[in-house]
Design a protein around this motif. Structure first.
Motif, PDB file in Angstrom:
ATOM      1  N   ASP A   1       1.091  -1.334   0.196  1.00  0.00           N
ATOM      2  CA  ASP A   1       0.007   0.221  -0.129  1.00  0.00           C
ATOM      3  C   ASP A   1       0.839   0.958  -0.385  1.00  0.00           C
ATOM      4  O   ASP A   1       1.422   1.310   0.869  1.00  0.00           O
ATOM      5  CB  ASP A   1      -0.975   0.053   1.258  1.00  0.00           C
TER       6      ASP A   1
ATOM      7  N   ASN B   1       1.635   6.149  -1.043  1.00  0.00           N
ATOM      8  CA  ASN B   1       1.264   7.037  -1.046  1.00  0.00           C
ATOM      9  C   ASN B   1       0.842   6.679  -2.710  1.00  0.00           C
ATOM     10  O   ASN B   1      -0.522   7.324  -2.638  1.00  0.00           O
ATOM     11  CB  ASN B   1       1.334   8.099  -0.505  1.00  0.00           C
ATOM     12  N   SER B   2       2.375   7.206  -3.424  1.00  0.00           N
ATOM     13  CA  SER B   2       2.095   7.144  -4.816  1.00  0.00           C
ATOM     14  C   SER B   2       3.029   6.559  -5.046  1.00  0.00           C
ATOM     15  O   SER B   2       4.573   5.932  -4.519  1.00  0.00           O
ATOM     16  CB  SER B   2       2.278   9.126  -4.869  1.00  0.00           C
TER      17      SER B   2
ATOM     18  N   GLU C   1      -2.341   2.135  -4.524  1.00  0.00           N
ATOM     19  CA  GLU C   1      -1.937   3.625  -4.098  1.00  0.00           C
ATOM     20  C   GLU C   1      -3.440   3.856  -3.342  1.00  0.00           C
ATOM     21  O   GLU C   1      -4.605   4.640  -4.165  1.00  0.00           O
ATOM     22  CB  GLU C   1      -1.539   4.470  -5.805  1.00  0.00           C
TER      23      GLU C   1
ATOM     24  N   GLY D   1      -2.931   7.397  -1.518  1.00  0.00           N
ATOM     25  CA  GLY D   1      -2.817   8.757  -1.473  1.00  0.00           C
ATOM     26  C   GLY D   1      -2.659   8.349  -0.192  1.00  0.00           C
ATOM     27  O   GLY D   1      -2.132   8.099   0.812  1.00  0.00           O
ATOM     28  N   ASN D   2      -3.162  10.269   0.588  1.00  0.00           N
ATOM     29  CA  ASN D   2      -2.837  10.701   2.133  1.00  0.00           C
ATOM     30  C   ASN D   2      -3.097   9.331   3.050  1.00  0.00           C
ATOM     31  O   ASN D   2      -3.289  10.092   4.322  1.00  0.00           O
ATOM     32  CB  ASN D   2      -3.429  11.909   2.345  1.00  0.00           C
ATOM     33  N   ARG D   3      -3.919   8.295   2.469  1.00  0.00           N
ATOM     34  CA  ARG D   3      -4.777   7.368   3.900  1.00  0.00           C
ATOM     35  C   ARG D   3      -2.542   7.014   4.132  1.00  0.00           C
ATOM     36  O   ARG D   3      -3.202   6.136   5.154  1.00  0.00           O
ATOM     37  CB  ARG D   3      -4.924   6.121   3.524  1.00  0.00           C
ATOM     38  N   ILE D   4      -1.487   6.988   3.344  1.00  0.00           N
ATOM     39  CA  ILE D   4      -0.767   6.679   3.195  1.00  0.00           C
ATOM     40  C   ILE D   4       0.150   7.266   4.025  1.00  0.00           C
ATOM     41  O   ILE D   4       0.580   8.535   3.395  1.00  0.00           O
ATOM     42  CB  ILE D   4       0.178   5.647   3.001  1.00  0.00           C
ATOM     43  N   GLY D   5       1.012   7.611   5.167  1.00  0.00           N
ATOM     44  CA  GLY D   5       2.070   8.490   5.623  1.00  0.00           C
ATOM     45  C   GLY D   5       3.389   7.753   6.055  1.00  0.00           C
ATOM     46  O   GLY D   5       3.286   6.707   6.317  1.00  0.00           O
TER      47      GLY D   5
ATOM     48  N   ASN E   1       6.090   6.820   0.580  1.00  0.00           N
ATOM     49  CA  ASN E   1       5.416   6.196   1.998  1.00  0.00           C
ATOM     50  C   ASN E   1       4.692   4.491   1.251  1.00  0.00           C
ATOM     51  O   ASN E   1       4.075   4.603   0.197  1.00  0.00           O
ATOM     52  CB  ASN E   1       4.770   7.044   2.670  1.00  0.00           C
TER      53      ASN E   1
END
Length: 369
Positions: free
Chosen positions: A114, A116-117, A148, A150-154, A162
């Motif tokens: 998983d 972010n991009s 992908e 997005g901002n769910r993954i930091g 990330n």
């Protein structure tokens, strides 16, 4: 020194192992309610591995094991160092070694990344390392996905990508075994053999990172490493990224040789005492008075961060990645076979008639019930 039966409600790691175990038991309780869906049909689950990190599913006479896990916050260390080609060893170790701990020889693995991009080069490094680890473990990567989100993954700011990385592995019950290894055959007087771990593996990183941040600030990964083994690592980031050793080939070789194993504990989250108690069935306990010494990096973190031995042995493997229970008469042969396969192994203690786990280590005597 004596520890309390359970760790405090909040610990240096910011959570309670007791709470984590309770949540896991609750989750497994809900999962077990689905077992009747496959009763008497292909894929029927067994229920004799309660408390383990893998489970058995049956397809006619074929008995397979299945295990899922990830590498957790160790990913942040790779992000900080911009080096990703060792994480595959951690990913496979977490599932393959859970399988072999129950007697299942790992055969296949599916994974999901998983992100972010998407960054092609990072994924290439991850999969190249996973390929190398799979070759070491003798299994095939037969499924996977990249999502992908997005901002769910930091993660670490400024990293090329990330991500979170998890896998599910399956294995086949070793032909020498009539049933999975669950600890039901463990008896007082049996020997315990330890396999040395050369790294943190993928557990206890929340406590380790918090300690390092308190000591060195947000850029702790750049701080000069000053442990006794400083010749091996230049920075604390290097020391923390050291990959997991995969034990499944060595345990498979023991079973191939016909050496008796009655229980295996993969020392992951929960440290030595909590994990080993999972194979102590029927009221028996253990005295472990010859464990491998703590890893230099772990010992140094304890010294610098004021981490007690009780907490350290609850959250880290302290240099002991797997514990095997075998017959007293077979212990020397088990150690010799493992050493011939390139693993550091030694007799670490004995099973006792009294319940609980007692660790006799350099810091004193630690008792866990």
């Amino acid at each position: 020194m004596t520890s309390s039966p359970t760790p405090p409600a909040t610990s240096n790691a910011g959570y309670s192992i007791a709470d984590g175990n309770a949540a896991s038991r609750n989750a497994y309780g809900w999962a077990k309610k689905t077992f009747p869906n496959r009763a008497g049909r292909p894929g029927e689950p067994a229920q004799d591995l309660d408390g383990g990190f893998s489970n058995e599913i049956r397809f006619g006479q074929e008995r397979l094991g299945i295990s899922s896990d990830g590498i957790g916050t160790k990913i942040e260390v790779a992000e900080r160092l911009n080096r990703y080609d060792t994480l595959g060893y951690d990913l496979i170790a977490m599932t393959a070694d859970d399988l072999i701990a129950a007697g299942f020889v790992p055969t296949n693995l599916s994974n999901i990344i998983d992100v972010n991009s998407l960054n092609y080069s990072v994924v290439d490094e991850l999969m190249r390392g996973l390929h190398d680890a799979a070759n070491f473990a003798g299994l095939a990567i037969t499924g996977g996905e990249i999502a992908e989100l997005g901002n769910r993954i930091g993660g670490w700011p400024g990293a090329r990508m990330n991500f979170n990385w998890c896998s599910t592995a399956i294995g086949v019950l070793h032909p020498s075994l009539e049933r999975p290894l669950s600890g039901v055959g463990v008896r007082a007087g049996m020997a315990v053999v330890a396999l040395r771990s050369p790294s943190f593996r993928s557990n206890g990183f929340s406590l380790a990172r918090r300690t390092l941040i308190n000591l060195f600030g947000e850029n702790w990964h750049e701080a000069t490493y000053d442990g006794p083994d400083a010749a091996n690592f230049s920075t604390w980031g290097d020391a923390m990224l050291a990959p997991s050793l995969i034990y499944s080939p060595g345990i498979s070789a023991l079973l191939d040789a016909g050496l008796p194993l009655h229980g295996i504990a993969h020392i992951t989250g929960g440290g030595v005492a909590d994990n080993f108690q999972r194979v102590l069935k029927g009221g028996v306990g253990a005295v472990l008075d010859n464990l491998f010494s703590p890893l230099p990096a772990m010992q140094r973190l304890c010294e610098l961060g004021g981490i007690s031995a009780e907490d350290a042995y609850l959250y880290w493997n302290m240099g002991n990645g797997m514990l095997l229970v075998t017959e007293e008469a077979s212990a020397a042969a088990v150690v010799a076979q493992l050493q011939a396969g390139g693993y550091d192994a030694q007799v670490a203690g004995r099973i006792t008639a009294d319940p609980g786990v007692t660790l006799r280590v350099g810091a004193g005597e630690l008792r866990y019930s």
